[in-house]
Motif scaffolding. Structure first.
Motif, PDB file in Angstrom:
ATOM      1  N   SER A 149       0.821  -1.214   0.000  1.00 36.65           N
ATOM      2  CA  SER A 149       0.000   0.000   0.000  1.00 36.65           C
ATOM      3  C   SER A 149       0.852   1.260   0.000  1.00 36.65           C
ATOM      4  CB  SER A 149      -0.931  -0.004   1.211  1.00 36.65           C
ATOM      5  OG  SER A 149      -1.918  -1.007   1.094  1.00 36.65           O
ATOM      6  N   VAL A 150       1.950   1.234   0.730  1.00 43.17           N
ATOM      7  CA  VAL A 150       2.838   2.394   0.764  1.00 43.17           C
ATOM      8  C   VAL A 150       3.505   2.592  -0.588  1.00 43.17           C
ATOM      9  CG1 VAL A 150       4.940   3.346   1.800  1.00 43.17           C
ATOM     10  CG2 VAL A 150       3.226   2.235   3.245  1.00 43.17           C
TER      11      VAL A 150
ATOM     12  N   ASP B 202      -6.610  12.071  10.811  1.00 40.37           N
ATOM     13  CA  ASP B 202      -6.633  10.797  11.531  1.00 40.37           C
ATOM     14  C   ASP B 202      -7.405   9.736  10.748  1.00 40.37           C
ATOM     15  OD1 ASP B 202      -6.330   9.184  14.124  1.00 40.37           O
ATOM     16  OD2 ASP B 202      -8.501   9.192  13.825  1.00 40.37           O
ATOM     17  N   ALA B 203      -8.514  10.135  10.108  1.00 41.96           N
ATOM     18  CA  ALA B 203      -9.314   9.175   9.348  1.00 41.96           C
ATOM     19  C   ALA B 203      -8.536   8.634   8.144  1.00 41.96           C
ATOM     20  CB  ALA B 203     -10.615   9.835   8.885  1.00 41.96           C
ATOM     21  N   VAL B 204      -7.878   9.530   7.400  1.00 40.41           N
ATOM     22  CA  VAL B 204      -7.089   9.107   6.235  1.00 40.41           C
ATOM     23  C   VAL B 204      -5.954   8.190   6.672  1.00 40.41           C
ATOM     24  CG1 VAL B 204      -5.494   9.907   4.439  1.00 40.41           C
ATOM     25  CG2 VAL B 204      -7.647  11.129   4.826  1.00 40.41           C
ATOM     26  N   LEU B 205      -5.254   8.579   7.724  1.00 43.25           N
ATOM     27  CA  LEU B 205      -4.113   7.804   8.179  1.00 43.25           C
ATOM     28  C   LEU B 205      -4.552   6.466   8.775  1.00 43.25           C
ATOM     29  CD1 LEU B 205      -1.115   7.560   8.558  1.00 43.25           C
ATOM     30  CD2 LEU B 205      -1.275   8.996  10.605  1.00 43.25           C
ATOM     31  N   SER B 206      -5.669   6.445   9.471  1.00 43.55           N
ATOM     32  CA  SER B 206      -6.164   5.190  10.053  1.00 43.55           C
ATOM     33  C   SER B 206      -6.490   4.172   8.973  1.00 43.55           C
ATOM     34  CB  SER B 206      -7.402   5.463  10.917  1.00 43.55           C
ATOM     35  OG  SER B 206      -7.070   6.240  12.048  1.00 43.55           O
ATOM     36  N   GLN B 207      -7.079   4.627   7.869  1.00 36.34           N
ATOM     37  CA  GLN B 207      -7.369   3.721   6.757  1.00 36.34           C
ATOM     38  C   GLN B 207      -6.079   3.157   6.171  1.00 36.34           C
ATOM     39  OE1 GLN B 207      -9.798   5.815   3.907  1.00 36.34           O
ATOM     40  NE2 GLN B 207     -11.495   6.118   5.348  1.00 36.34           N
ATOM     41  N   LEU B 208      -5.082   4.018   6.007  1.00 33.92           N
ATOM     42  CA  LEU B 208      -3.801   3.551   5.469  1.00 33.92           C
ATOM     43  C   LEU B 208      -3.133   2.584   6.447  1.00 33.92           C
ATOM     44  CD1 LEU B 208      -1.550   3.661   3.358  1.00 33.92           C
ATOM     45  CD2 LEU B 208      -0.673   5.724   4.488  1.00 33.92           C
ATOM     46  N   GLU B 209      -3.175   2.892   7.729  1.00 33.86           N
ATOM     47  CA  GLU B 209      -2.580   2.011   8.735  1.00 33.86           C
ATOM     48  C   GLU B 209      -3.242   0.632   8.738  1.00 33.86           C
ATOM     49  OE1 GLU B 209      -1.089   5.058  12.267  1.00 33.86           O
ATOM     50  OE2 GLU B 209      -3.225   4.570  12.061  1.00 33.86           O
ATOM     51  N   ALA B 210      -4.555   0.612   8.547  1.00 37.11           N
ATOM     52  CA  ALA B 210      -5.273  -0.662   8.541  1.00 37.11           C
ATOM     53  C   ALA B 210      -4.831  -1.528   7.358  1.00 37.11           C
ATOM     54  CB  ALA B 210      -6.776  -0.408   8.489  1.00 37.11           C
ATOM     55  N   ARG B 211      -4.681  -0.917   6.190  1.00 34.61           N
ATOM     56  CA  ARG B 211      -4.227  -1.679   5.017  1.00 34.61           C
ATOM     57  C   ARG B 211      -2.797  -2.166   5.192  1.00 34.61           C
ATOM     58  NH1 ARG B 211      -6.671   2.697   2.231  1.00 34.61           N
ATOM     59  NH2 ARG B 211      -4.627   3.482   1.599  1.00 34.61           N
TER      60      ARG B 211
ATOM     61  N   TYR C 201       1.295  -6.273   6.443  1.00 33.73           N
ATOM     62  CA  TYR C 201       2.488  -6.494   7.268  1.00 33.73           C
ATOM     63  C   TYR C 201       2.390  -7.800   8.063  1.00 33.73           C
ATOM     64  CZ  TYR C 201       6.431  -5.008  10.229  1.00 33.73           C
ATOM     65  OH  TYR C 201       7.635  -4.906  10.885  1.00 33.73           O
ATOM     66  N   GLY C 202       1.153  -8.161   8.465  1.00 33.39           N
ATOM     67  CA  GLY C 202       0.916  -9.438   9.127  1.00 33.39           C
ATOM     68  C   GLY C 202       1.188  -9.465  10.612  1.00 33.39           C
ATOM     69  N   GLU C 203       1.522  -8.328  11.187  1.00 33.47           N
ATOM     70  CA  GLU C 203       1.773  -8.242  12.627  1.00 33.47           C
ATOM     71  C   GLU C 203       1.555  -6.806  13.065  1.00 33.47           C
ATOM     72  OE1 GLU C 203       6.308  -8.076  13.471  1.00 33.47           O
ATOM     73  OE2 GLU C 203       6.067  -9.467  11.781  1.00 33.47           O
ATOM     74  N   PRO C 204       1.479  -6.544  14.364  1.00 29.71           N
ATOM     75  CA  PRO C 204       1.247  -5.171  14.830  1.00 29.71           C
ATOM     76  C   PRO C 204       2.292  -4.202  14.279  1.00 29.71           C
ATOM     77  CG  PRO C 204       0.959  -6.712  16.630  1.00 29.71           C
ATOM     78  CD  PRO C 204       1.506  -7.515  15.483  1.00 29.71           C
ATOM     79  N   LEU C 205       1.855  -2.999  13.960  1.00 30.57           N
ATOM     80  CA  LEU C 205       2.768  -1.989  13.438  1.00 30.57           C
ATOM     81  C   LEU C 205       3.745  -1.544  14.519  1.00 30.57           C
ATOM     82  CD1 LEU C 205       0.283   0.256  11.409  1.00 30.57           C
ATOM     83  CD2 LEU C 205       1.815  -1.512  10.537  1.00 30.57           C
ATOM     84  N   PRO C 206       4.920  -1.105  14.120  1.00 28.88           N
ATOM     85  CA  PRO C 206       5.869  -0.575  15.108  1.00 28.88           C
ATOM     86  C   PRO C 206       5.257   0.585  15.891  1.00 28.88           C
ATOM     87  CG  PRO C 206       6.920  -0.865  12.961  1.00 28.88           C
ATOM     88  CD  PRO C 206       5.464  -1.082  12.752  1.00 28.88           C
TER      89      PRO C 206
END
Length: 482
Positions: A44-45, A251-260, A265-270
């Motif tokens: 996604s990034v 926050d809404a835009v970034l939360s959507q990107l973080e979710a994808r 990534y398959g594990e919790p984000l850093p």
């Protein structure tokens, strides 16, 4: 990765970012930035980076078709290869000058649009602007009409170039930023062999009774209409939204990107790093205070003269080859092969970016430009023309990749965009006048004279960067730019 280097006194801060006399700060901005910067390099990034890079592809296509269609404009009788006076308006030089006049105005006067209306909107509508302008341009039959619409097209390109760089730096996490710019330039410069090959096929001919140069312009513009697809798939910059106080939207835009990203990534984000204070405001005068004043002067001189080397070759090579006795068709074939090297330069830069000082890379590549250019002016053998042309292209594009990174490092966040836009605009102004000078030299002193002029400009680049440029390798962005 090279080890960190001690930061010299030249890199010490002139602006106290904790002083409210200089800046206003909002802590939540830093939280948004910290969340963005911790994102890993997932699909996604990279998708966002590639989408912006495709926009840059159309920018480069439009910017560089100038030189490739020039023989066709001369062949059709609209322009002449040289002019009787230095600032004649009927020659190829006036066409090049019209583009760079528009770029200069778009860069220096309209860069605020992306700050006011958002990165996504201006990315979209600046692209649409020059598509419309180019469509009008390809219908022209006089030098005046051609140059007028080329100027209008340049306005859109100038705004778009600033917007893409800003958009890219704000969406790419800090650990990917260098590689992101390398990929962006590699994708963008892949437009060079495309426009060169299309020019080779079309410019010497009149498909359906229409001048081939018009087809080259039309194909680029029609392809750029993919902007609506780009717009649908690109989010607004969370950093820009936060800077406008629209924190819920950010926050809404970034939360959507973080979710994808987390799903891929398959594990919790850093865990995000500490939220550093973000400079909200700073005055234009700050870039004229030590140590930034020295950097500003250096970059102005650099941009005035690096433009002569880069665009002096890129925009004039088909015409220069014709002047050396090579046919229009053969010159366009040679430039097509030379153009294949264009995307390789940024990819080489990707490999060496963190291994050598950026200032040293610029100096060495400028020296290579001098040597190869002077030899190029003396040869007509096909193999030598192509080999030296490829070398000039690689050197020029490595310089381009390197200085785009370097100049962003030399200013603090508070004034980075306006400072870089200001110094970069001098390259556009330089291109306006250097195109007329090159046409004048070509008429009176031939191809050798042109390359002597280019060589002199690149020697100045070597001196100013070598003597005035600070070291940045291994140092954090904050330690360099504060």
């Amino acid at each position: 990765m090279a080890s960190a280097q001690p930061v010299s006194q030249d890199l010490q801060p002139a602006i106290d970012i904790t002083s409210t006399s200089h800046v206003d700060r909002i802590g939540d901005d830093g939280n948004i930035s910290a969340r963005l910067d911790r994102l890993p390099a997932t699909r996604s990034v990279w998708k966002l980076i590639v989408l912006l890079s495709l926009g840059f592809f159309f920018e480069i296509y439009d910017l560089l078709f100038t030189g490739y269609i020039a023989p066709g404009l001369v062949r059709s009788g609209i322009l002449t290869s040289t002019t009787a006076g230095l600032f004649g308006t009927s020659g190829v030089a006036s066409f090049i000058a019209a583009l760079f006049s528009g770029l200069f105005v778009g860069t220096i006067a309209c860069g605020f649009l992306a700050d006011r209306f958002g990165r996504r909107a201006i990315f979209t509508y600046a692209l649409l602007w020059y598509v419309v302008a180019n469509t009008a341009m390809l219908l022209q039959t006089t030098a005046l009409g051609l140059n007028t619409w080329r100027f209008i097209s340049g306005l859109g390109i100038g705004v778009e170039l600033i917007t893409i760089g800003t958009y890219m730096s704000e969406l790419a996490p800090k650990h990917l930023r260098g590689r992101a710019f390398a990929i962006c330039q590699a994708v963008g410069f892949s437009a060079v062999p495309v426009v060169a090959f299309l020019s080779y096929l079309l410019v010497p001919r009149t498909p359906l009774g229409i001048d081939g140069w018009r087809w080259v312009v039309l194909l680029g513009g029609s392809s750029a209409l993919m902007i609506w697809w780009f717009r649908r798939n690109l989010p607004e910059s969370p950093r820009w939204l936060a800077s406008k106080g629209r924190l819920d939207e950010a926050d809404a835009v970034l939360s959507q990107l973080e979710a994808r990203v987390q799903k891929e990534y398959g594990e919790p984000l850093p865990v995000p790093g500490p939220a550093e204070p973000v400079v909200r405001k700073a005055g234009f005068s700050d870039m004229w205070k030590p140590p930034y004043r020295k950097r500003t002067v250096m970059l102005i001189i650099f941009h005035v003269f690096q433009t002569v080397g880069f665009f002096g070759f890129a925009n004039w090579v088909p015409t220069l080859l014709v002047k050396q006795g090579i046919t229009v068709t053969s010159s366009l074939l040679y430039t097509t092969v030379i153009g294949l090297a264009a995307p390789i330069g940024p990819l080489l830069g990707y490999r060496i970016a963190d291994r050598f000082e950026r200032k040293h890379v610029i100096v060495v590549m400028a020296g290579a430009n001098v040597a190869c250019g002077l030899i190029f002016s003396q040869v007509s053998n096909a193999a030598m023309v192509v080999a030296l042309g490829v070398s000039l292209t690689l050197a020029g594009n490595i310089i381009s990749f390197t200085y785009h990174t370097y100049q962003q490092e030399l200013y603090p966040t508070a004034i980075r965009a306006r400072a870089v836009g200001f110094v970069y605009s001098w390259s556009r102004l330089s291109a306006v006048f250097s195109s007329f000078v090159i046409a004048f030299i070509l008429r009176d002193f031939g191809v050798t004279g042109v390359f002597c002029f280019i060589a002199g400009a690149m020697v100045i680049v070597m001196i100013v960067i070598g003597m005035m440029g600070p070291r940045t390798r291994g140092a954090s962005l904050e330690s360099i730019s504060h």
